[in-house]
Design a protein around this motif. Structure first.
Motif, short mmCIF file in Angstrom:
data_model
loop_
_atom_site.label_atom_id
_atom_site.label_comp_id
_atom_site.label_asym_id
_atom_site.label_seq_id
_atom_site.Cartn_x
_atom_site.Cartn_y
_atom_site.Cartn_z
N GLU A 215 0.82 -1.21 0.00
CA GLU A 215 0.00 0.00 0.00
C GLU A 215 0.86 1.27 0.00
OE1 GLU A 215 -3.65 0.56 2.50
OE2 GLU A 215 -3.37 -1.62 2.74
N ASP A 216 1.86 1.27 0.85
CA ASP A 216 2.80 2.41 0.87
C ASP A 216 3.41 2.62 -0.51
OD1 ASP A 216 2.49 3.06 3.52
OD2 ASP A 216 4.61 2.81 4.04
N ASP A 217 3.93 1.54 -1.08
CA ASP A 217 4.59 1.66 -2.39
C ASP A 217 3.61 2.16 -3.46
OD1 ASP A 217 6.92 0.73 -1.26
OD2 ASP A 217 6.82 -1.27 -2.14
N TYR A 218 2.44 1.52 -3.52
CA TYR A 218 1.51 1.87 -4.60
C TYR A 218 0.76 3.18 -4.38
CZ TYR A 218 2.53 -1.85 -7.82
OH TYR A 218 3.17 -2.62 -8.76
N SER A 219 0.87 3.73 -3.16
CA SER A 219 0.36 5.10 -2.96
C SER A 219 1.41 6.12 -3.35
CB SER A 219 -0.04 5.29 -1.50
OG SER A 219 1.14 5.32 -0.70
N GLU A 220 2.59 5.66 -3.75
CA GLU A 220 3.70 6.56 -4.10
C GLU A 220 3.95 7.58 -2.99
OE1 GLU A 220 5.84 6.24 -6.30
OE2 GLU A 220 5.02 5.22 -8.06
N LEU A 221 3.97 7.05 -1.78
CA LEU A 221 4.17 7.84 -0.56
C LEU A 221 5.31 8.85 -0.68
CD1 LEU A 221 3.52 8.12 2.51
CD2 LEU A 221 5.29 6.42 2.94
N TYR A 222 6.47 8.39 -1.16
CA TYR A 222 7.66 9.24 -1.13
C TYR A 222 7.58 10.39 -2.14
CZ TYR A 222 10.07 5.80 1.83
OH TYR A 222 10.44 4.97 2.85
N ILE A 223 7.40 10.04 -3.41
CA ILE A 223 7.48 11.09 -4.42
C ILE A 223 6.30 12.05 -4.28
CG2 ILE A 223 6.26 9.94 -6.34
CD1 ILE A 223 8.67 10.97 -8.11
N ARG A 224 5.15 11.56 -3.84
CA ARG A 224 3.99 12.45 -3.69
C ARG A 224 4.23 13.50 -2.60
NH1 ARG A 224 0.66 11.96 -7.41
NH2 ARG A 224 0.43 9.94 -8.43
N GLN A 225 4.98 13.12 -1.60
CA GLN A 225 5.28 14.11 -0.57
C GLN A 225 6.25 15.17 -1.08
OE1 GLN A 225 5.14 13.21 3.64
NE2 GLN A 225 5.36 11.08 3.04
N PHE A 226 7.17 14.78 -1.93
CA PHE A 226 8.04 15.80 -2.54
C PHE A 226 7.21 16.76 -3.38
CE2 PHE A 226 11.70 13.21 -1.36
CZ PHE A 226 12.61 14.20 -1.04
N VAL A 227 6.26 16.21 -4.13
CA VAL A 227 5.39 17.06 -4.94
C VAL A 227 4.62 18.03 -4.03
CG1 VAL A 227 3.34 17.07 -6.40
CG2 VAL A 227 5.15 15.39 -6.81
N LYS A 228 4.14 17.50 -2.92
CA LYS A 228 3.31 18.30 -2.02
C LYS A 228 4.10 19.45 -1.39
CE LYS A 228 0.12 17.54 1.89
NZ LYS A 228 -0.38 16.47 2.79
N TYR A 229 5.35 19.19 -1.04
CA TYR A 229 6.08 20.16 -0.23
C TYR A 229 7.14 20.96 -0.97
CZ TYR A 229 3.75 17.76 3.60
OH TYR A 229 2.79 17.23 4.42
N ALA A 230 7.56 20.52 -2.16
CA ALA A 230 8.69 21.19 -2.80
C ALA A 230 8.32 22.56 -3.37
CB ALA A 230 9.28 20.31 -3.91
N GLY A 231 7.09 22.68 -3.82
CA GLY A 231 6.69 23.99 -4.36
C GLY A 231 7.28 24.29 -5.73
N VAL A 232 7.94 23.32 -6.35
CA VAL A 232 8.46 23.47 -7.72
C VAL A 232 8.10 22.20 -8.49
CG1 VAL A 232 10.38 25.00 -7.05
CG2 VAL A 232 10.74 22.51 -7.13
N PRO A 233 8.15 22.25 -9.82
CA PRO A 233 7.83 21.05 -10.61
C PRO A 233 8.75 19.89 -10.24
CG PRO A 233 7.93 22.97 -12.04
CD PRO A 233 8.42 23.42 -10.68
N VAL A 234 8.15 18.71 -10.15
CA VAL A 234 8.89 17.49 -9.81
C VAL A 234 8.87 16.54 -11.01
CG1 VAL A 234 8.90 15.43 -8.35
CG2 VAL A 234 8.45 17.68 -7.34
N VAL A 235 10.04 16.01 -11.34
CA VAL A 235 10.18 15.04 -12.43
C VAL A 235 10.58 13.70 -11.82
CG1 VAL A 235 11.51 14.40 -14.47
CG2 VAL A 235 10.88 16.80 -14.09
N SER A 236 9.81 12.66 -12.12
CA SER A 236 10.16 11.33 -11.63
C SER A 236 11.36 10.78 -12.38
CB SER A 236 8.98 10.37 -11.83
OG SER A 236 9.41 9.04 -11.64
N LEU A 237 12.37 10.41 -11.63
CA LEU A 237 13.54 9.74 -12.20
C LEU A 237 13.45 8.24 -11.89
CD1 LEU A 237 16.20 12.31 -10.95
CD2 LEU A 237 15.08 12.27 -13.19
N GLU A 238 12.21 7.77 -11.73
CA GLU A 238 11.77 6.44 -11.33
C GLU A 238 11.25 6.54 -9.90
OE1 GLU A 238 14.30 2.97 -11.86
OE2 GLU A 238 12.81 1.66 -11.01
N SER A 239 10.05 6.06 -9.72
CA SER A 239 9.45 6.04 -8.38
C SER A 239 9.07 4.61 -8.04
CB SER A 239 8.24 6.97 -8.34
OG SER A 239 7.23 6.47 -9.20
#
Lengths: 317, 317, 317
Positions: free
Chosen positions: C119-143
């Motif tokens: 569930e953690d993996d398929y919710s993309e827990l990690y990269i989604r939090q970067f998107v939420k908090y970074a405030g700049v465009p995020v590019v997946s280099l593999e998630s």
């Protein structure tokens, strides 16, 4: 110049020394030569001087660099043909080299010898496979048996320091160390001095440390350090492990450490070392801190040596 | 500016704050100042904020950067004079610093205290030797006892946030932590606040966490956090280990964690921290996620602090 | 384009393929688009191809890059909301992302699945939090679940190789491996092939290796590799671990290794793999060294895929 793997890839040694010195005078004179190009720097072993000096040289020519520390970034490469890769290696050099060759226009590589299998090391198994598969020019940042950018910087330093109208006596002397080190630096220095021909070249080491004859070449070899030092104009100090008893330490004789006392036998010889140097084991403090040491100037010349080589490669791209 | 090791190398604090804020307004206004120059960034300890913000600052000034993670890239340096280097250190700072000084025009260094030998740490043994031997300007990216780029960014942040026509009350308060941390950040913040003189500065900590008097200076020191927080306009939260019982954790009193409840005693104080911060140990989520936290703005200001310092160094090269 | 996390962020697949191919023709045609901007590249897991190809792509657009290897540089991040950080994590993603967002204009991130908590993996827990908090465009280099820059490069490669006037048969086949690998590459390739619609797409794997239906979509799924290979125009070889028995190796059936013999059933299919590939375990030497392999061309196309994505992001900054 297509690749730069040893002195055999260089033009006449005097010519390339002059090119290096011209860059030292005017670092940015070819600042547009590498524009839009990238050099990859692949380290299978760590590096300080080589990495930074090559990066500076590339930038002086307008070329970008990308560093990849293979060892530290967790990428274990396979080098054996036909390997069934169900162990710890994750990528074969055939792919790794070819892929990097898709991304960069010049590839610099540092590999070290294993010091276990002499045939593997002396066949330059690793770097030769990069040459074979990368499809772009390869620059040795030190390989199993030679370190040509270091040797060119060494030759540049001798040329800079030598003002007299006779051949200087250049003595490369073994010195003790606690670890088994490669023969790459002494092999390479010998190879360049022999090819240059502008110096009288002497190698001094305890018995058992004979270099491979292809590198020692026509140099005078003596086993008495004091005899070698008499009348020396340059003393190149370096430890290496045995070629015969391959990779072994056959002597740690501390009497071979370079000291101020020993230097009194020379003609106020300049003292050289490729660095890093272990103080008070290889060379005494008093020598490294004294006026005869040129080790910092020598390290500084790494930039101009790399720049001379890279500019030749860029011109033929 | 020749070197930047502490507030003592800065001009009047107000002046350099204004210079930093001018770069925030116009990041590229001196985009050609560092052209053709390279800054080396040497980390004896890891860094995220400091590395990236300094790289951005350098590039805003047109200067290239080269990063070398000494610890991660396997280069153990010797710092003791006269050492017989037959152990684990592979290069003496005398050579390492001098060689890097051949390659770069400005050298940034991060060192950490060992937190074992107080005299060594407070003599700034490591960074002072780089200054001595590098031959180029040295910028502290945090040393054993101070973190001046952080403190300048802190002062910039206070200046930005303060609009009233009176001195703000700035309270630096100790907070609990699970590890023994250096005194560098609190020492340095205290030093800058004292030198600045534009704030009423208060330090709050449990007994046993007294800072060295050279840094605490004329600050008001109290051992009751609530008393300190009353009427505060800025609250700077930070853990540090003991100076007296050197490097020891003498209290982990969790009642010193910063909470929303505690902030009600302040004049809606802005909350600062140098980051990284351990949430719900040093500062509660509700504070960091609330409107009084300025920690992200503070981290952003690291760029402009570094740029103000680098531009002064470049102008005097 | 605001972020690039999966095919859903891309415009019409054919359009972005054409944009990538236009950069391959003329790498520097938008050389000023990223001027004065910096892309941060954050790796929570190591990378060779992705890092270098993205760096080259960014530079082709005039954008600088800064790499931060989170794992190797000793920065353990906390991703759980409300965590009391008294353990091994030193910084919460809330601060880490927001701070990096202060320094760079675009943020590339690589995260890997833990392969323990589906569930953690398929919710993309990690990269989604970067998107939420970074405030700049995020590019997946593999998630955790997809690798869209790889898949775009794959589609570009198929487009380049395919000249006939009919839909090619593209077969993605599972292959054995010694380690439990993520489903990110097969998920993502399936997602792109399905979204593209320009190919007849078949997935072949032993029972137990069914992909999540959101990714497998309308693809034809078969459990007999030979049946799948019949008439194939492209064969995409890749290992993955089980989704059902999450993260487990449920078969290591070596008969699924890709060999020259098997390829005789295809229409001289081109063989693809994202690399790194373990030779003689996943694909036989004879295939990788033969004329049907396009794995190097495919890796080369990573640059143009990244450049197409970054240029779209830069245009909307």
């Amino acid at each position: 110049m297509k690749h730069f793997l040893s002195v055999q890839d260089a033009p006449d040694v005097d010519t390339i020394i002059q090119e290096a010195l011209a860059y030292k005078q005017s670092p940015r004179k070819d600042g547009g030569l590498g524009e839009g190009k990238t050099m990859g720097l692949l380290f299978l072993n760590p590096s300080l001087r080589t990495r930074i000096s090559t990066q500076i040289a590339a930038r002086n020519l307008g070329m970008e660099t990308i560093v990849f520390n293979v060892d530290k970034e967790g990428w274990q490469l396979e080098f054996h043909d036909g390997a069934i890769m169900n162990g710890s290696t994750v990528e074969h050099v055939k792919e790794a080299a070819a892929v990097i060759g898709q991304y960069v226009q010049v590839l610099g590589i540092r590999t070290f010898p294993g010091l276990v299998n002499r045939e593997d090391d002396y066949s330059e198994l690793y770097i030769r496979q990069f040459v074979k598969y990368a499809g772009v020019p390869v620059v040795s940042l030190e390989s199993a048996t030679v370190h040509p950018l270091q040797s060119l910087a060494d030759a540049v330093t001798i040329r800079e320091c030598w003002k007299e109208n006779r051949k200087p006596r250049v003595v490369m002397t073994w010195a003790p160390h606690v670890k088994a080190l490669p023969q790459a630096v002494p092999n390479s220095f010998a190879q360049w001095m022999n090819a240059w021909g502008a110096v009288d070249f002497v190698i001094a080491h305890p018995k058992g440390y004979e270099l491979h004859p292809d590198f020692a070449g026509k140099a005078t070899v003596v086993h008495n350090q004091n005899e070698a030092l008499k009348g020396a104009d340059f003393v190149y100090v370096k430890n290496w492990s045995s070629y015969q008893q391959y990779g072994k330490i056959v002597s740690q004789d501390s009497s071979w450490m370079m000291t101020a006392q020993k230097l009194t036998q020379t003609r106020q010889a300049k003292v050289m070392h490729c660095l890093p140097v272990r103080r008070n084991l290889v060379i005494a403090d008093e020598v490294l801190d004294g006026p005869q040491s040129v080790v910092i100037q020598e390290a500084g010349n790494r930039v101009w040596a790399a720049q001379a080589v890279l500019s030749r490669i860029l011109r033929e791209l």
